[in-house]
Design a protein around this motif. Structure first.
Motif, PDB file in Angstrom:
ATOM      1  N   GLN A 127      39.739  11.446   6.193  1.00  7.33           N
ATOM      2  CA  GLN A 127      39.798  12.732   6.874  1.00  7.33           C
ATOM      3  C   GLN A 127      39.587  12.607   8.376  1.00  7.33           C
ATOM      4  O   GLN A 127      39.922  13.524   9.119  1.00  7.33           O
ATOM      5  CB  GLN A 127      38.746  13.681   6.293  1.00  7.33           C
ATOM      6  CG  GLN A 127      39.091  14.200   4.905  1.00  7.33           C
ATOM      7  CD  GLN A 127      38.034  15.156   4.388  1.00  7.33           C
ATOM      8  OE1 GLN A 127      36.856  14.821   4.351  1.00  7.33           O
ATOM      9  NE2 GLN A 127      38.453  16.338   3.979  1.00  7.33           N
ATOM     10  N   GLU A 130      43.307  12.200   8.977  1.00  7.14           N
ATOM     11  CA  GLU A 130      44.169  13.186   8.318  1.00  7.14           C
ATOM     12  C   GLU A 130      43.724  14.622   8.535  1.00  7.14           C
ATOM     13  O   GLU A 130      44.478  15.561   8.256  1.00  7.14           O
ATOM     14  CB  GLU A 130      44.223  12.874   6.817  1.00  7.14           C
ATOM     15  CG  GLU A 130      44.856  11.508   6.525  1.00  7.14           C
ATOM     16  CD  GLU A 130      44.680  11.067   5.088  1.00  7.14           C
ATOM     17  OE1 GLU A 130      44.049  11.830   4.308  1.00  7.14           O
ATOM     18  OE2 GLU A 130      45.148   9.969   4.743  1.00  7.14           O
ATOM     19  N   GLY A 131      42.498  14.806   9.034  1.00  9.73           N
ATOM     20  CA  GLY A 131      41.991  16.157   9.259  1.00  9.73           C
ATOM     21  C   GLY A 131      41.318  16.699   8.021  1.00  9.73           C
ATOM     22  O   GLY A 131      41.401  16.143   6.927  1.00  9.73           O
ATOM     23  N   GLY A 132      40.608  17.801   8.214  1.00  6.54           N
ATOM     24  CA  GLY A 132      39.943  18.437   7.094  1.00  6.54           C
ATOM     25  C   GLY A 132      38.446  18.234   7.021  1.00  6.54           C
ATOM     26  O   GLY A 132      37.789  18.782   6.145  1.00  6.54           O
ATOM     27  N   LEU A 133      37.878  17.441   7.948  1.00  6.91           N
ATOM     28  CA  LEU A 133      36.432  17.280   7.975  1.00  6.91           C
ATOM     29  C   LEU A 133      35.780  18.600   8.385  1.00  6.91           C
ATOM     30  O   LEU A 133      36.149  19.184   9.407  1.00  6.91           O
ATOM     31  CB  LEU A 133      36.026  16.197   8.978  1.00  6.91           C
ATOM     32  CG  LEU A 133      36.002  14.741   8.515  1.00  6.91           C
ATOM     33  CD1 LEU A 133      35.678  13.835   9.687  1.00  6.91           C
ATOM     34  CD2 LEU A 133      34.994  14.542   7.394  1.00  6.91           C
ATOM     35  N   PRO A 134      34.820  19.105   7.635  1.00  2.00           N
ATOM     36  CA  PRO A 134      34.151  20.354   8.034  1.00  2.00           C
ATOM     37  C   PRO A 134      33.464  20.206   9.387  1.00  2.00           C
ATOM     38  O   PRO A 134      32.701  19.260   9.603  1.00  2.00           O
ATOM     39  CB  PRO A 134      33.128  20.569   6.911  1.00  2.00           C
ATOM     40  CG  PRO A 134      33.649  19.795   5.751  1.00  2.00           C
ATOM     41  CD  PRO A 134      34.333  18.599   6.328  1.00  2.00           C
ATOM     42  N   VAL A 143      34.265  26.532   4.397  1.00  2.00           N
ATOM     43  CA  VAL A 143      34.508  25.878   5.682  1.00  2.00           C
ATOM     44  C   VAL A 143      35.215  26.855   6.616  1.00  2.00           C
ATOM     45  O   VAL A 143      36.329  27.299   6.345  1.00  2.00           O
ATOM     46  CB  VAL A 143      35.354  24.603   5.500  1.00  2.00           C
ATOM     47  CG1 VAL A 143      35.674  23.973   6.850  1.00  2.00           C
ATOM     48  CG2 VAL A 143      34.638  23.606   4.598  1.00  2.00           C
ATOM     49  N   GLN A 145      35.741  26.106   9.937  1.00  2.00           N
ATOM     50  CA  GLN A 145      36.522  25.315  10.894  1.00  2.00           C
ATOM     51  C   GLN A 145      36.541  23.872  10.439  1.00  2.00           C
ATOM     52  O   GLN A 145      35.498  23.306  10.099  1.00  2.00           O
ATOM     53  CB  GLN A 145      35.905  25.418  12.299  1.00  2.00           C
ATOM     54  CG  GLN A 145      36.582  24.569  13.359  1.00  2.00           C
ATOM     55  CD  GLN A 145      35.865  24.655  14.693  1.00  2.00           C
ATOM     56  OE1 GLN A 145      35.390  25.726  15.088  1.00  2.00           O
ATOM     57  NE2 GLN A 145      35.781  23.550  15.415  1.00  2.00           N
ATOM     58  N   ALA A 146      37.725  23.273  10.401  1.00  2.00           N
ATOM     59  CA  ALA A 146      37.865  21.874   9.990  1.00  2.00           C
ATOM     60  C   ALA A 146      38.562  21.082  11.082  1.00  2.00           C
ATOM     61  O   ALA A 146      39.247  21.645  11.947  1.00  2.00           O
ATOM     62  CB  ALA A 146      38.657  21.776   8.687  1.00  2.00           C
ATOM     63  N   SER A 147      38.393  19.780  11.037  1.00  2.00           N
ATOM     64  CA  SER A 147      39.020  18.923  12.046  1.00  2.00           C
ATOM     65  C   SER A 147      40.535  18.911  11.873  1.00  2.00           C
ATOM     66  O   SER A 147      41.059  19.054  10.763  1.00  2.00           O
ATOM     67  CB  SER A 147      38.482  17.500  11.941  1.00  2.00           C
ATOM     68  OG  SER A 147      38.815  16.924  10.685  1.00  2.00           O
ATOM     69  N   ALA A 148      41.227  18.733  12.993  1.00  2.00           N
ATOM     70  CA  ALA A 148      42.687  18.693  12.989  1.00  2.00           C
ATOM     71  C   ALA A 148      43.181  17.270  12.731  1.00  2.00           C
ATOM     72  O   ALA A 148      42.474  16.300  13.004  1.00  2.00           O
ATOM     73  CB  ALA A 148      43.220  19.184  14.327  1.00  2.00           C
ATOM     74  N   PRO A 149      44.403  17.126  12.220  1.00  6.02           N
ATOM     75  CA  PRO A 149      44.964  15.776  12.049  1.00  6.02           C
ATOM     76  C   PRO A 149      45.150  15.094  13.400  1.00  6.02           C
ATOM     77  O   PRO A 149      45.365  15.750  14.428  1.00  6.02           O
ATOM     78  CB  PRO A 149      46.323  16.046  11.381  1.00  6.02           C
ATOM     79  CG  PRO A 149      46.226  17.420  10.828  1.00  6.02           C
ATOM     80  CD  PRO A 149      45.301  18.178  11.721  1.00  6.02           C
TER      81      PRO A 149
END
Length: 255
Positions: A127, A130-134, A143, A145-149
């Motif tokens: 992640q 690839e993104g998706g980390l909280p 969640v 807001q999550a991290s962007a790819p």
């Protein structure tokens, strides 16, 4: 050369304003710039975006600023020793950008070296890339807001193709660091584990403020012993050798 000595920690941090970004040195509780952190706490500045290896513990290090509600966002590689950090993150009060430790170190170093970004294999296939980390929770278990790819590119290294993820460098408004020895021109010497993140944090700050245990005259530090040249340092305050130094987890060998 300019004399960079300031009279005390309060004067050193006096222009750190609301919402500033700060890179803070320290590795666990080793090398925490406590006098500067405490001066910033007393000053009342809030809304801070802090980049540091960790956020201290509940009653020491950056944990003091966190507990007072002064930190808006933490960019860190390790956050496992602070219960208040956990509470604020899961309740949605604190934004967190988790970064692999070596990547965080290089992001700070790159920022101080004028490098805009770099490719690293660390995090590929996770992640991190690839993104998706909280990064922020909504307080109800979701969640917000999550991290962007991030961009992933293939390079041929050592004769084989590998994927690498693009990481942006980090540059902050200020840096707060602790050194064992410094001179009035800002040349610094760090002690053992305190050398891990303090030089890198110092490089990343547009204005670097260093607390030193012992301040000497220019020329008294052997140039071969300098860990960070004064070009990166803008203010120096002497805090003395009798300052309190805590151990995060004390372990002893049985007799």
């Amino acid at each position: 050369m300019i004399d960079k000595q300031v009279p005390d920690a309060a004067a050193a941090v006096s222009d750190i304003g609301e919402g500033a970004s700060i890179a803070v040195g320290g590795f666990g509780l080793s090398g925490n710039p406590m006098a500067l952190i405490e001066a910033l706490l007393a000053q009342g500045t809030g809304g801070l975006s802090v980049v540091s290896n960790n956020c201290g513990v509940d009653d020491w290090g950056l944990g003091l600023l966190l507990g007072a509600g002064r930190i808006r966002k933490m960019t860190s590689s390790y956050v496992g020793e602070n219960k208040e950090f956990e509470r604020q993150f899961l309740s949605g009060e604190l934004e967190v950008e988790l970064t692999p430790q070596g990547t965080l170190a290089e992001k700070l170093r790159a920022g101080g070296s004028g490098v805009a970004a770099f490719f690293t294999p660390t995090g590929v296939g996770t992640q991190v890339a690839e993104g998706g980390l909280p990064q922020r929770y909504d307080g109800s278990g979701g969640v917000a807001q999550a991290s962007a790819p991030k961009e992933v590119r293939t390079f041929t290294v050592a004769g084989r193709e590998r994927e690498f993820v693009l990481e942006d460098a980090i540059v902050t408004d200020f840096a707060l660091v602790h050194a064992a020895l410094g001179d009035r021109h800002g040349n610094l010497v760090f002690n053992k584990a305190a050398r891990n993140f303090n030089p890198l944090a110092a490089m990343a700050g547009r204005v670097c403020i260093a607390q030193v245990e012992r301040l000497v005259e220019p020329g008294e530090v052997d140039p071969d012993s300098v860990h960070l040249p004064g070009i990166y340092v803008h203010r120096v305050v002497e805090v003395g050798t009798g300052i309190e130094k805590r151990i995060e987890r004390r372990t002893v060998k049985e007799a």
